[in-house]
Scaffold this motif. Structure first.
Motif, mmCIF file in Angstrom:
data_model
loop_
_atom_site.group_PDB
_atom_site.id
_atom_site.type_symbol
_atom_site.label_atom_id
_atom_site.label_comp_id
_atom_site.label_asym_id
_atom_site.label_seq_id
_atom_site.Cartn_x
_atom_site.Cartn_y
_atom_site.Cartn_z
ATOM 1 N N MET A 149 -10.277 -0.659 -20.693
ATOM 2 C CA MET A 149 -10.043 -1.768 -21.655
ATOM 3 C C MET A 149 -9.096 -2.838 -21.305
ATOM 4 O O MET A 149 -8.215 -3.008 -20.715
ATOM 5 N N ALA A 150 -9.784 -4.158 -21.514
ATOM 6 C CA ALA A 150 -9.076 -5.489 -21.199
ATOM 7 C C ALA A 150 -7.849 -5.399 -22.029
ATOM 8 O O ALA A 150 -7.615 -4.862 -23.068
ATOM 9 N N ALA A 151 -6.907 -6.311 -21.460
ATOM 10 C CA ALA A 151 -5.525 -6.387 -21.963
ATOM 11 C C ALA A 151 -5.777 -6.801 -23.564
ATOM 12 O O ALA A 151 -4.950 -6.418 -24.297
ATOM 13 N N ALA A 152 -6.795 -7.570 -24.002
ATOM 14 C CA ALA A 152 -7.033 -7.741 -25.237
ATOM 15 C C ALA A 152 -7.631 -6.486 -26.094
ATOM 16 O O ALA A 152 -7.789 -6.732 -27.375
ATOM 17 N N HIS A 153 -7.735 -5.555 -25.641
ATOM 18 C CA HIS A 153 -8.371 -4.193 -26.074
ATOM 19 C C HIS A 153 -9.647 -4.483 -26.806
ATOM 20 O O HIS A 153 -9.769 -4.438 -28.040
ATOM 21 N N THR A 154 -10.713 -4.978 -25.934
ATOM 22 C CA THR A 154 -12.130 -5.171 -26.594
ATOM 23 C C THR A 154 -12.685 -3.625 -27.070
ATOM 24 O O THR A 154 -12.066 -2.604 -26.711
ATOM 25 N N PRO A 155 -13.321 -3.625 -28.262
ATOM 26 C CA PRO A 155 -13.854 -2.388 -28.575
ATOM 27 C C PRO A 155 -15.108 -1.862 -27.753
ATOM 28 O O PRO A 155 -15.672 -0.989 -28.443
ATOM 29 N N SER A 156 -15.213 -1.838 -26.724
ATOM 30 C CA SER A 156 -16.169 -1.245 -25.826
ATOM 31 C C SER A 156 -15.461 -0.526 -24.867
ATOM 32 O O SER A 156 -14.746 -1.238 -24.062
ATOM 33 N N LEU A 157 -16.181 0.595 -24.239
ATOM 34 C CA LEU A 157 -15.601 1.246 -23.042
ATOM 35 C C LEU A 157 -16.728 0.455 -21.805
ATOM 36 O O LEU A 157 -16.491 0.654 -20.789
ATOM 37 N N SER A 158 -17.636 -0.475 -22.347
ATOM 38 C CA SER A 158 -18.225 -1.239 -21.122
ATOM 39 C C SER A 158 -17.543 -2.109 -20.356
ATOM 40 O O SER A 158 -16.430 -2.614 -20.925
#
Length: 162
Positions: A149-158
């Motif tokens: 998860m990127a620092a921005a907490h994206t909604p994907s595990l991709s």
């Protein structure tokens, strides 16, 4: 699933894997279970083996061993899941309260499921990593879903995100 050679008790046989992971077989409930060990992309589905894949698995096992399988008793297929780094994912999702990841076992579920269950149990109980697992250098963070998860907490595990 297929029978071991007549008169042999295969219950204590080890897992046998081809050097290039083109097949494996192992004891299971008094029989042997074999697999092509393939990784064929598939959408989520009710998996069922293709006849050609069963035939290839039988041929590979028979070519590499003295086993004679003939027709397997119960062909089966499973779905494999992989994380982007091909390491299992175990832990709470920081974005979804109460959601716990236990996936990405790829084609190694037979070998790793007991240990991953013990790790998951420790996390769910807020306990320490099992000592024998910790002694191998395994840390909760190496399996945590937050690693994708990127620092921005994206909604994907991709790894690329949405």
């Amino acid at each position: 699933m297929f029978d071991p050679p007549a008169g042999l008790d295969a219950r204590t046989w080890p897992l046998a894997v081809d050097l290039h992971e083109r097949f494996y077989f192992k004891p299971d409930a008094g029989k042997l279970i074999g697999s092509l060990a393939d990784e064929t992309d598939s959408p989520p589905c009710d998996a069922y083996p293709e006849d050609i894949d069963v035939a290839i698995a039988v041929d590979r096992i028979e070519q590499a061993t003295e086993l004679r399988i003939g027709r397997p008793q119960r062909p089966w297929a499973g779905l494999r899941t992989f994380s982007p780094d091909r390491t299992p994912v175990v832990g709470f999702d920081p974005r979804l309260p109460g959601f716990f990841w236990l996936g990405g076992q790829g084609g190694y579920g037979f070998q790793v499921s007991l240990t991953l269950a013990r790790i998951a149990s420790a996390l769910l109980r807020d306990a320490a990593m099992p000592a024998d697992v910790a002694s191998l250098g395994v840390e909760f963070g190496a399996l945590a879903p937050v690693r994708f998860m990127a620092a921005a907490h994206t909604p994907s595990l991709s790894p690329a995100g949405p």
